[in-house]
Design an enzyme around this catalytic site. Structure first.
Site, PDB file in Angstrom:
ATOM      1  CE1 TYR A  12      -3.035   3.178   0.929  1.00  0.00           C
ATOM      2  CE2 TYR A  12      -2.274   2.777   3.166  1.00  0.00           C
ATOM      3  CZ  TYR A  12      -2.833   3.535   2.080  1.00  0.00           C
ATOM      4  OH  TYR A  12      -3.573   4.588   2.359  1.00  0.00           O
ATOM      5  CG  LEU A  34       4.883 -10.159  -5.410  1.00  0.00           C
ATOM      6  CD1 LEU A  34       4.718 -10.714  -6.982  1.00  0.00           C
ATOM      7  CD2 LEU A  34       4.486  -8.472  -5.281  1.00  0.00           C
ATOM      8  CG  PHE A  73       7.894   1.448   2.131  1.00  0.00           C
ATOM      9  CD1 PHE A  73       7.116   2.443   2.846  1.00  0.00           C
ATOM     10  CD2 PHE A  73       8.749   1.939   1.118  1.00  0.00           C
ATOM     11  CE1 PHE A  73       7.292   3.841   2.493  1.00  0.00           C
ATOM     12  CE2 PHE A  73       8.633   3.292   0.651  1.00  0.00           C
ATOM     13  CZ  PHE A  73       8.149   4.134   1.423  1.00  0.00           C
ATOM     14  CB  SER A  77       2.015  -3.978   9.431  1.00  0.00           C
ATOM     15  OG  SER A  77       1.377  -4.068   8.379  1.00  0.00           O
ATOM     16  CG  ASN A  92       8.912 -10.027   7.601  1.00  0.00           C
ATOM     17  OD1 ASN A  92       9.746 -10.019   6.876  1.00  0.00           O
ATOM     18  ND2 ASN A  92       7.560  -9.873   7.500  1.00  0.00           N
ATOM     19  CB  THR A 117       4.697   2.287  13.689  1.00  0.00           C
ATOM     20  OG1 THR A 117       3.496   2.266  14.361  1.00  0.00           O
ATOM     21  CG2 THR A 117       5.656   1.375  14.161  1.00  0.00           C
ATOM     22  CE1 TYR A 141       4.536  -3.017  12.303  1.00  0.00           C
ATOM     23  CE2 TYR A 141       3.158  -1.673  13.877  1.00  0.00           C
ATOM     24  CZ  TYR A 141       3.760  -1.755  12.412  1.00  0.00           C
ATOM     25  OH  TYR A 141       3.864  -0.837  11.583  1.00  0.00           O
ATOM     26  CG  PHE A 208     -13.481  -2.084  17.137  1.00  0.00           C
ATOM     27  CD1 PHE A 208     -14.283  -3.129  16.992  1.00  0.00           C
ATOM     28  CD2 PHE A 208     -12.114  -2.069  16.539  1.00  0.00           C
ATOM     29  CE1 PHE A 208     -14.411  -4.177  16.041  1.00  0.00           C
ATOM     30  CE2 PHE A 208     -12.419  -3.273  15.437  1.00  0.00           C
ATOM     31  CZ  PHE A 208     -13.097  -4.206  15.260  1.00  0.00           C
ATOM     32  CG  ASP A 290      -7.827   0.079  19.311  1.00  0.00           C
ATOM     33  OD1 ASP A 290      -6.482  -0.009  18.770  1.00  0.00           O
ATOM     34  OD2 ASP A 290      -8.720  -0.359  19.114  1.00  0.00           O
TER      35      ASP A 290
END
Ligand code: UDP
Length: 329
Positions: A12, A34, A73, A77, A92, A117, A141, A208, A290
């Site tokens: 993306y 890919l 990139f 994630s 990774n 991030t 992550y 949520f 969150d």
């Protein structure tokens, strides 16, 4: 002519970056395995299919091309998955990045832009979050990205590798020309999920939690248009290549404006109403991990690199994403 390697250029964010770079006259080589990217999305660059774990391939690539810089990139994630399978994330996102950095050092390629991030900050102690905010990630992550930030400091000290880490808040929107967009499987992000509900690829969108300590009770996030995110990368690379900046730098990257989940839903409703579409909204429980509010303080990158977002308006971000979604219904 300047040649750039974009690792993860079929994904993306990477695919939008490749387009922006090639439009500005750069030759772009894309390395992508890919697994989550799409061959077609990398069409603005020269695609090499392969993995960062393949050191021999990297060696060949760096022998064949003289890169003036590398943008990275390619990463796993998904926060939830990182808790279930941390090994995948450290292999990774950390170990494979080390492979890449070592090949860069061997071939004297000194300029590196890294996707970091807001998840490196963990639960915010204050908002908006500036670069001085403590970094205490609460999932593998975020931890994997923070490890690379640290590695980059040490590689600067040891090898003179110059780098810029860009800590994204909520990357969103799509190519204003409609050629590229967001396509994850599974999709977990709010805006594409709401748009799928509006296009009837999903039945409804679930909110949520409405019991957060925010104005309307839903979580607040900082949504940054993908084009603005990419323009920050281009400025960062230019600053390194020209020698205006040196070291292992890091900037927070968002619009600096928070929108609640409910505000995003309202904005999507306004955008899709123009096409006679409506939205079904369901109430759900909080999603684990969150924070209530995540908003970036991006003054440093504006000041240091002269970055200015062009598409800060939420409805504009959503309109571009909606144009892409409609094209893919
Ligand atoms: N969210 C939601 N419903 C969904 C997906 C996301 O209410 O189906 C909320 C989520 O709880 C968060 C915000 O939307 O507060 C943005 O989530 P997203 O996954 O897009 O990005 P994140 O902030 O987690 O990186």
């Amino acid at each position: 002519m300047s040649k750039i390697l974009v690792v993860g250029g079929a994904g993306y964010i990477g695919s939008h970056m490749v387009k922006q770079l090639s439009k500005s006259g750069r030759i772009v080589v894309v390395l992508d395995n890919l697994t989550t990217g799409f061959r077609d999305a990398a069409r603005n660059g020269q695609l090499v299919i392969g993995d960062l774990a393949d050191t021999a391939l990297l060696e060949r690539l760096f022998k064949e091309h003289e890169f003036s810089g590398v943008m990275h990139f390619a990463a796993a994630s998904l926060v939830g998955e990182s808790v279930q399978d941390p090994g995948k994330y450290y292999r990774n996102n950390v170990s494979n990045t080390l492979n890449l950095l070592d090949v860069m050092v061997r071939h004297c390629v000194k300029h590196f832009i890294f996707s970091s991030t807001a998840a490196t900050f963990g639960e915010p102690e204050y908002v908006p979050i500036d670069e001085q905010h403590p970094q205490r990630p609460i999932n593998p992550y975020g931890a994997s990205k923070l490890m690379v930030e640290r590695i980059l400091q040490d590689y600067h000290a040891a090898h003179g590798l110059n780098s810029v880490c860009l800590r994204y808040f909520n990357a969103s929107g799509a190519d204003p020309e409609g050629e590229l967009g967001e396509c994850h499987d599974p999709e977990t992000h709010l805006i594409p999920l709401i748009l799928r509900a509006a296009s009837e690829r999903r039945e409804y969108i679930t909110v949520f939690g409405r019991d957060y300590p925010t104005e309307d009770g839903t979580c607040v996030r900082d949504y940054i248009h993908i084009e603005d995110l990419c323009s920050a990368h281009a400025l960062a690379l230019d600053a390194l290549v020209k020698g205006d900046k040196q070291g292992a730098l890091a900037y927070n990257l968002g619009n600096g404006q928070g929108y609640s989940v409910q505000q995003v839903i309202n904005a999507v409703e306004r955008v899709v109403a123009k096409d006679g579409r409506t939205l079904k909204v369901e109430e759900g429980r909080r999603r684990a991990g969150d924070p209530a509010i995540l908003v970036a303080d991006s003054r440093l990158i504006r000041y240091d690199l002269g970055w200015e977002p062009q598409y800060g308006d939420l409805e504009c971000i959503i309109s571009h994403a909606w144009a892409w979604e409609k094209g893919n219904e």
